[in-house]
Structures are given as C-alpha cells and as structure tokens.
Design an enzyme around this catalytic site. Structure first.
Site, short mmCIF file in Angstrom:
data_model
loop_
_atom_site.label_atom_id
_atom_site.label_comp_id
_atom_site.label_asym_id
_atom_site.label_seq_id
_atom_site.Cartn_x
_atom_site.Cartn_y
_atom_site.Cartn_z
N ASN A 114 11.52 -5.27 -2.30
CA ASN A 114 12.16 -5.59 -1.02
C ASN A 114 11.41 -6.66 -0.22
OD1 ASN A 114 10.25 -3.41 -0.87
ND2 ASN A 114 10.91 -3.01 1.23
N GLY A 187 6.58 1.61 -3.56
CA GLY A 187 7.91 1.84 -4.09
C GLY A 187 8.46 3.19 -3.68
N SER A 188 9.34 3.72 -4.51
CA SER A 188 10.06 4.95 -4.19
C SER A 188 9.23 6.19 -4.48
CB SER A 188 11.36 5.01 -4.97
OG SER A 188 11.10 5.18 -6.35
N GLU A 209 2.16 3.77 -1.51
CA GLU A 209 2.94 3.40 -0.33
C GLU A 209 4.40 3.68 -0.64
OE1 GLU A 209 1.66 2.76 2.44
OE2 GLU A 209 -0.41 2.29 1.92
N CYS A 243 10.95 -0.37 4.13
CA CYS A 243 10.50 1.03 4.03
C CYS A 243 10.23 1.65 5.39
CB CYS A 243 9.26 1.13 3.15
SG CYS A 243 7.85 0.17 3.72
N GLU A 333 16.30 8.48 1.76
CA GLU A 333 16.12 7.22 2.49
C GLU A 333 17.28 6.28 2.18
OE1 GLU A 333 12.68 3.77 3.13
OE2 GLU A 333 12.53 5.20 1.47
#
Length: 456
Positions: A114, A187-188, A209, A243, A333
């Site tokens: 992103n 990331g996720s 993160e 995020c 999310e």
C-alpha cells in the site's frame, strides 16, 4: 543470485565488521539518499503505473519520510552508537558499567504494497543505520515499484550489503527458511502469523507491523467542520489503503446527521473527479481487493457514494450509515474507501464494545472534553493515535510507530527503529586492584548483614 548464496555472502560481509563502522554507515545512508533523489522521476512513474498514485501523494506519504529519516540517522547514528555509562552500585565497587549498542547481523525486511517505497525502504534504511546487512523483499502486487527498487538498489550496492529480492509467496517462503538475525514485516495479520511461526523456528526476533480496525470517536462537543475535514483526508488518502486510516466512526447520536452532512461536503470538496484517475485519488491495488471491497458494501446502508468502476479499479468515497458491530464490514479491517458510521448513546457501552475486539493499530478521538479524552486514552489499548487529528502521528519520528496485540509487535521510526535493529550489550568492567571478600566463603552473620545492606 541464489538466495542461499546471497544469505551466505551477507553473513560473511557482516562478520568482516565493516558495517559496524560509523563512517561506513553514514556514507551508505548519504549514498542512498542521493540515489532516491536521482531516480525520483522513475519512482513516481512506477507507482502511478501500479495504482495511479500521484507525484504529490507519493512525495508526501513516501519519499518525504525516507528523506526525513535518512537525515535523522545521518545526524544521530554516531551518538546513538556510543556506549552509555550507567550506575554501577556499591556491590561492584570499584567497577564501572556501560551499555554497548551493536548491530544484530543479517536482516530481512518484507514490505507491504500500500505504501511500497516507504514500507520497504524505511525499515531497510533503519537497519543500515544500526549497522546491519539487509535483504529487502518488496510486495509483488505493485510490480512496477518492486522492479524499480530492485533496479536502483541492486545496481548501486553490493549484494553482500543490501539487496532486493523480487518474487511472490514462494520467494518469501524460501527466504524464511534461513536463520536471519532480525525479520521486519509489514502487512496483514494472517501473513504476520506465518512470518512469526517461521521466525520462531530459529528464535529470530521480529517486528510485525500489522493492522486492525482503528476506531474514531466523535464526541458531541467537537468542531464538526474541522473533524470532518481531517477524517475525510485521513480515510480517503490512498483510497483508504492505509493501515492507520480511520476504519470506522463512533459518533454521538445527537450529532450523527450533522457529522454526515459535513463529511459529504468535504468529500465533494476534495474529490470532485474521484471516479477518474487524477491527482487526488488512487486506484484499488488489484481486482481481487476491488471485489473484496465491493462485497462489503450493503446498498441499503449507503448514504453517500457507492460508485464503482471495476475496469479502472476505482471505488468512490463511500459512507455507510446505520451500521452495527455485527455487520460484515465490521468483522475485519476494511483497507479501502468505505467509511461505516455507528451512532451511540452511551460512551461507556461503546468503549466496552471496542475493548471486546482485537486491539487496533490506531485510535482517534475528536473532542474538546479533556476528561472524556483521558478516559478513552486510558481504557482503550491501541498502538498509537491522535486527539483531534488522524494519521498525522506518523509524521513525528519522536513517536514510536507500532501496534499492540494483534495489531503488531515492536515499533520503529527514528531512535525507536535504531533500537529495534540493535542489541544493547551490557558490560561490567572491573579493575584488579581491589576485591571485597564479602561474597566469598566462609560466610558469616556479619557478611550476611553487609550483603543485605548492599543489595537493597
């Protein structure tokens, strides 16, 4: 170069101790900065081709942060790397104690799509400042940005020191088979679990993160116009693919409609042509994510927007009203330009609802009531956030950026990043000229009294 050979060469180079030199680190950071400056036009072109991100947004949210952090590291790496004296205490008299910051070794940075430059290169730059070698694995989704980072870095740095490895899941899996001295992943949550599991096999320290559903509390005493302005910017910047974007709004029922009207006004003001690729709005990264977001939109709950263009991968800023915590859009999310609004009548019940869910990466509060602000800050656990603003806490390198619980492990930015990529070695240093016999046998009641006094 094969990953096995790359890993071996980075181990050898780190063990040569060259990266531990402060002069070497600073010289490499200056070189990195010059390379970014020299290739800015290529970086802008690549990210626009990937998902329509403008030069303005790319500089504001990616390159400016890289320049800012590089400058911080160039200025402070020498002082941060010095050994620090600490109190020794009477029990070790006449010794001295100090802490030596040292690099960890060979590090792996796995970036996210992103903000592909910032989230791949900023951790790498931080690792360089701390004196490590770095293997960078960018996300493969924005393929043009991955390719341009590989081109710039691999052509100008020795692979023994810093190198970009391109590829998909298979490449990441292959990298994770090696025993790195540090892994940094953005990331996720599901992928974060995979990274953590792989790292655990080698007892490798990690920084994760991740993300989560970041709430925004809007209280009745806020400045409605300014609140709407700041939320709209933060939510729809990068088409919501951030995020720390406000994931959903919790608004006092008494001002719900007033807030919605203000949000609509600001969206119309900021994004007049949001259905076209222009300087103010970006595309969804791929059709998979477009389809995922489209499924989250309940047509009956749209109170603004909802315009979709699958061919262009564009979703206009969309507000959803009368949303409940049980709705599908509230389960994970969002990571897109959809803004659910939940009205509340009892702030305590609302806080409880938030606390029942996984700890979010961010939380935002819009209010003038310092007592209520303090209450939310005290009761809701989250990574970081802001009062009467959103997202902008990331711009201050004096604040650690990271999550808590499912939203992440560890933090970085500025000195916090340097610490994350360093080990602090503790040293007791004693001379030979004096040694008390208190700790040595034979023991006595007098020695015991002295030990109790010294160790209190």
């Amino acid at each position: 170069m094969e990953i096995q050979e790359l890993y071996r060469k980075q181990q050898e180079f780190f063990n040569s101790n060259e990266t531990k030199s402060i002069g070497f680190r600073i010289a490499q950071l200056k070189k990195f900065k010059k390379l970014i400056e020299a290739h800015e036009s290529e970086l802008y072109k690549a990210i626009f081709e990937d998902f329509g991100k403008s030069e303005f947004e790319t500089y504001a949210s990616e390159l400016s942060l890289l320049y800012h952090e590089i400058n911080i590291f160039i200025k402070n790496t020498k002082s941060w790397s010095k050994r620090k004296k600490v109190s020794t205490g009477l029990v070790n008299f006449p010794g001295k104690c100090y802490i030596i910051p040292e690099p960890l070794g060979v590090t792996l940075v796995i970036g996210a799509w992103n903000y592909p430059y910032q989230l791949s290169l900023l951790p790498a730059i931080t690792s360089m400042a701390a004196g490590n070698t770095v293997i960078i694995k960018p996300s493969e989704l924005p393929s043009k940005t991955s390719a341009v980072m590989a081109k710039i870095i691999n052509a100008n740095f020795s692979p023994n020191y810093i190198h970009v490895v391109e590829g998909g899941v298979q490449t990441t899996t292959e990298l994770l088979a090696y025993r790195f001295d540090k892994i940094f992943f953005t990331g996720s949550i599901p992928v974060g679990r995979v990274i953590y599991e792989a790292a655990a096999k080698h007892l490798t320290p990690v920084t994760l993160e991740l993300g989560g559903k970041s709430p925004t509390f809007v209280l009745p005493d806020c400045d409605i116009n300014m609140t709407a302005k700041r939320i709209v910017w933060a939510k729809f910047f990068n088409a919501g693919q951030t995020c720390v974007a406000p994931d959903y709004i919790l608004v006092d029922q008494s001002i719900e409609q007033e807030l919605i009207d203000a949000l609509k006004t600001k969206i119309k003001e900021f994004y007049k042509d949001s259905e076209d690729i222009d300087e103010n709005y970006v595309r969804i990264i791929n059709t998979k994510n477009f389809d995922r977001l489209q499924k989250l939109i309940d047509p009956e709950k749209i109170c603004f927007g909802g315009k979709l263009d699958r061919e262009k991968r564009l979703i206009g800023p969309t507000i959803l009203q009368n949303v409940s915590f049980d709705d599908e859009i509230m389960q994970d999310e969002i990571f897109g330009p959809l803004l659910p609004i939940i009205a509340y009548t009892d702030i305590d019940e609302t806080i409880t609802k938030v606390k029942e869910r996984p700890k979010p990466l961010s939380c935002y509060i819009y209010s003038k009531n310092r007592k209520t602000i303090a209450k939310i800050l005290k009761e809701v656990s989250f990574g970081g956030g802001a009062v009467n603003d959103s997202v902008m806490h990331l711009s201050n390198s004096n604040l650690p950026f990271g999550g808590v619980g499912l939203s992440g492990i560890g933090s970085y930015h500025g000195k916090f990043g340097f610490d994350s990529f360093s080990h602090y070695k503790s040293i007791l240093d004693k001379p030979f000229w004096f040694e008390s016999n208190i700790k040595y046998s034979p023991y006595s009641r007098t020695k015991l009294k002295l030990i109790k006094w010294l160790l209190k």
